[in-house]
Design a protein around this motif. Structure first.
Motif, PDB file in Angstrom:
ATOM      1  N   GLY A 119      97.967 -72.582  57.516  1.00  0.00           N
ATOM      2  CA  GLY A 119      97.197 -73.763  57.164  1.00  0.00           C
ATOM      3  C   GLY A 119      98.008 -74.907  56.586  1.00  0.00           C
ATOM      4  N   LYS A 120      99.338 -74.778  56.582  1.00  0.00           N
ATOM      5  CA  LYS A 120     100.199 -75.818  56.008  1.00  0.00           C
ATOM      6  C   LYS A 120     101.071 -76.455  57.080  1.00  0.00           C
ATOM      7  N   GLU A 121     101.324 -77.749  56.918  1.00  0.00           N
ATOM      8  CA  GLU A 121     102.238 -78.448  57.809  1.00  0.00           C
ATOM      9  C   GLU A 121     103.665 -78.126  57.372  1.00  0.00           C
ATOM     10  N   CYS A 122     104.440 -77.568  58.296  1.00  0.00           N
ATOM     11  CA  CYS A 122     105.793 -77.119  57.969  1.00  0.00           C
ATOM     12  C   CYS A 122     106.799 -77.656  58.985  1.00  0.00           C
ATOM     13  N   SER A 123     108.065 -77.445  58.676  1.00  0.00           N
ATOM     14  CA  SER A 123     109.128 -77.884  59.567  1.00  0.00           C
ATOM     15  C   SER A 123     110.286 -76.891  59.477  1.00  0.00           C
ATOM     16  N   TRP A 124     110.881 -76.600  60.628  1.00  0.00           N
ATOM     17  CA  TRP A 124     112.056 -75.728  60.642  1.00  0.00           C
ATOM     18  C   TRP A 124     113.291 -76.549  60.249  1.00  0.00           C
ATOM     19  N   MET A 125     113.916 -76.146  59.163  1.00  0.00           N
ATOM     20  CA  MET A 125     115.124 -76.796  58.659  1.00  0.00           C
ATOM     21  C   MET A 125     116.294 -75.824  58.838  1.00  0.00           C
ATOM     22  N   GLN A 126     117.431 -76.335  59.253  1.00  0.00           N
ATOM     23  CA  GLN A 126     118.583 -75.476  59.521  1.00  0.00           C
ATOM     24  C   GLN A 126     119.797 -75.956  58.736  1.00  0.00           C
ATOM     25  N   ILE A 127     120.505 -75.005  58.121  1.00  0.00           N
ATOM     26  CA  ILE A 127     121.715 -75.336  57.379  1.00  0.00           C
ATOM     27  C   ILE A 127     122.845 -74.429  57.846  1.00  0.00           C
ATOM     28  N   LYS A 128     123.937 -75.028  58.284  1.00  0.00           N
ATOM     29  CA  LYS A 128     125.127 -74.276  58.679  1.00  0.00           C
ATOM     30  C   LYS A 128     126.205 -74.510  57.636  1.00  0.00           C
ATOM     31  N   ILE A 129     126.720 -73.413  57.058  1.00  0.00           N
ATOM     32  CA  ILE A 129     127.722 -73.487  56.006  1.00  0.00           C
ATOM     33  C   ILE A 129     129.051 -72.958  56.528  1.00  0.00           C
ATOM     34  N   VAL A 155     124.587 -69.511  59.427  1.00  0.00           N
ATOM     35  CA  VAL A 155     123.484 -70.407  59.775  1.00  0.00           C
ATOM     36  C   VAL A 155     122.203 -69.856  59.157  1.00  0.00           C
ATOM     37  N   THR A 156     121.503 -70.688  58.424  1.00  0.00           N
ATOM     38  CA  THR A 156     120.223 -70.314  57.825  1.00  0.00           C
ATOM     39  C   THR A 156     119.146 -71.254  58.362  1.00  0.00           C
ATOM     40  N   LYS A 157     118.137 -70.675  58.961  1.00  0.00           N
ATOM     41  CA  LYS A 157     117.031 -71.445  59.533  1.00  0.00           C
ATOM     42  C   LYS A 157     115.777 -71.114  58.733  1.00  0.00           C
ATOM     43  N   VAL A 158     115.157 -72.134  58.143  1.00  0.00           N
ATOM     44  CA  VAL A 158     114.040 -71.908  57.225  1.00  0.00           C
ATOM     45  C   VAL A 158     112.835 -72.741  57.624  1.00  0.00           C
ATOM     46  N   LEU A 159     111.677 -72.116  57.632  1.00  0.00           N
ATOM     47  CA  LEU A 159     110.432 -72.848  57.843  1.00  0.00           C
ATOM     48  C   LEU A 159     109.960 -73.327  56.475  1.00  0.00           C
ATOM     49  N   MET A 160     110.049 -74.643  56.240  1.00  0.00           N
ATOM     50  CA  MET A 160     109.733 -75.218  54.939  1.00  0.00           C
ATOM     51  C   MET A 160     108.411 -75.970  54.972  1.00  0.00           C
ATOM     52  N   GLU A 161     107.673 -75.833  53.909  1.00  0.00           N
ATOM     53  CA  GLU A 161     106.448 -76.623  53.757  1.00  0.00           C
ATOM     54  C   GLU A 161     106.822 -78.094  53.607  1.00  0.00           C
ATOM     55  N   LYS A 162     106.103 -78.952  54.308  1.00  0.00           N
ATOM     56  CA  LYS A 162     106.340 -80.394  54.204  1.00  0.00           C
ATOM     57  C   LYS A 162     105.425 -80.977  53.133  1.00  0.00           C
ATOM     58  N   THR A 163     106.019 -81.687  52.188  1.00  0.00           N
ATOM     59  CA  THR A 163     105.228 -82.360  51.156  1.00  0.00           C
ATOM     60  C   THR A 163     105.651 -83.824  51.109  1.00  0.00           C
ATOM     61  N   PRO A 164     104.832 -84.688  50.511  1.00  0.00           N
ATOM     62  CA  PRO A 164     105.202 -86.106  50.413  1.00  0.00           C
ATOM     63  C   PRO A 164     106.506 -86.329  49.654  1.00  0.00           C
ATOM     64  N   LYS A 165     106.902 -85.350  48.831  1.00  0.00           N
ATOM     65  CA  LYS A 165     108.121 -85.474  48.034  1.00  0.00           C
ATOM     66  C   LYS A 165     109.328 -84.782  48.662  1.00  0.00           C
ATOM     67  N   GLY A 166     109.116 -84.135  49.800  1.00  0.00           N
ATOM     68  CA  GLY A 166     110.225 -83.424  50.419  1.00  0.00           C
ATOM     69  C   GLY A 166     109.904 -81.960  50.647  1.00  0.00           C
ATOM     70  N   PRO A 167     110.921 -81.089  50.764  1.00  0.00           N
ATOM     71  CA  PRO A 167     110.696 -79.665  51.035  1.00  0.00           C
ATOM     72  C   PRO A 167     109.894 -78.989  49.933  1.00  0.00           C
ATOM     73  N   GLY A 168     108.913 -78.179  50.357  1.00  0.00           N
ATOM     74  CA  GLY A 168     108.120 -77.415  49.406  1.00  0.00           C
ATOM     75  C   GLY A 168     108.550 -75.960  49.410  1.00  0.00           C
ATOM     76  N   GLU A 169     107.600 -75.052  49.663  1.00  0.00           N
ATOM     77  CA  GLU A 169     107.914 -73.628  49.668  1.00  0.00           C
ATOM     78  C   GLU A 169     108.567 -73.208  50.983  1.00  0.00           C
ATOM     79  N   ALA A 170     109.448 -72.212  50.890  1.00  0.00           N
ATOM     80  CA  ALA A 170     110.021 -71.598  52.086  1.00  0.00           C
ATOM     81  C   ALA A 170     109.024 -70.565  52.599  1.00  0.00           C
ATOM     82  N   MET A 171     108.637 -70.654  53.862  1.00  0.00           N
ATOM     83  CA  MET A 171     107.626 -69.778  54.425  1.00  0.00           C
ATOM     84  C   MET A 171     108.235 -68.613  55.217  1.00  0.00           C
TER      85      MET A 171
END
Length: 241
Positions: free
Chosen positions: A77-87, A96-112
């Motif tokens: 029920g939440k709008e999310c986005s896949w964010m990827q970080i390669k270190i 490589v870490t790929k995370v589905l993050m909750e989208k909030t008006p302030k930026g990344p929210g919870e990791a799903m």
């Protein structure tokens, strides 16, 4: 023979970090490094990426990372986005870490959800208990919010004009930092951080980000068993030579 057995011992220690409570958060899952996020300028624009160098001035070490935004997804029920970080850290395999993050008006929210892949290994899914709360280990970041804009200027960087703001930022815990941000440098929007103990510097940015996870993600605990079993088998085979 000694080299192979040493590699096996190292693998045991690396996977063991994932299960030992109380250790530094960024050391439990290999490749997770601290990243500064300024919520007010973060943008979830699919396909965008930013390339940075981070310098830990206390430890006298640096690492390189690329953060990118892949695709949007609605989850629970939440709008999310896949964010990827390669270190990339000198002397260690890329992670490589790929995370589905909750989208909030302030930026990344919870990791799903999250998937991690260490170069040379199969990817694995991160158990939910390591995504949220006190045991959270994926993409550790210090979240700052802008409390005051100081001055504005324009620069030409990498052949492009960048509109910069020097801003005062602060975390919820009261930690403060003065940084340079730029809204036209998504997704992070951070241009330069230069503190006595920490530095984060933009190298490049653009569009066309792609998923860098290859193969089918494994269950986390099966992955540990496979890595240890493989290393153990190679060690035994080498010992018979």
């Amino acid at each position: 023979m000694k080299r192979k057995w040493w590699m096996w011992i190292v693998l045991m220690l690396v996977t063991g970090w994932l299960l030992i409570p109380g250790m530094a958060r960024a050391e439990k899952i290999q490749g997770q490094k601290q990243i500064m996020v300024v919520d007010d300028v973060f943008q979830f624009i699919p396909g965008t990426w930013g390339d940075y160098t981070v310098v830990d001035k206390k430890k006298k070490e640096s690492y390189h990372f690329v953060m990118s935004i892949l695709n949007n997804e609605r989850f629970q029920g939440k709008e999310c986005s896949w964010m990827q970080i390669k270190i990339d850290l000198k002397g260690k395999p890329s992670v490589v870490t790929k995370v589905l993050m909750e989208k909030t008006p302030k930026g990344p929210g919870e990791a799903m959800k999250a998937i991690v892949q260490i170069a040379g290994f199969d990817p694995f899914t991160v158990p939910e208990k390591y995504l949220k709360g006190g045991e959270a280990q994926v993409t550790p970041s210090e979240k700052y919010e802008i409390v005051r804009k100081l001055r504005k200027k324009k620069v030409i960087y990498k052949g492009r004009e960048v509109s910069l703001w020097q801003v005062q930022t602060a975390t919820k815990e009261g930690k403060k930092a003065t940084v340079w941000v730029a809204e036209n440098v998504p997704p992070l929007g951070v241009f330069k951080v230069d503190l006595p103990e920490y530095g984060m510097y933009l190298n490049d940015w653009g569009i066309g980000a792609r998923n860098e996870i290859t193969g089918t993600p494994m269950n986390f605990y099966l992955w540990i068993a496979k890595v240890i079993g493989s290393a153990f088998s190679k060690g035994l085979a080498e010992g018979k030579k």
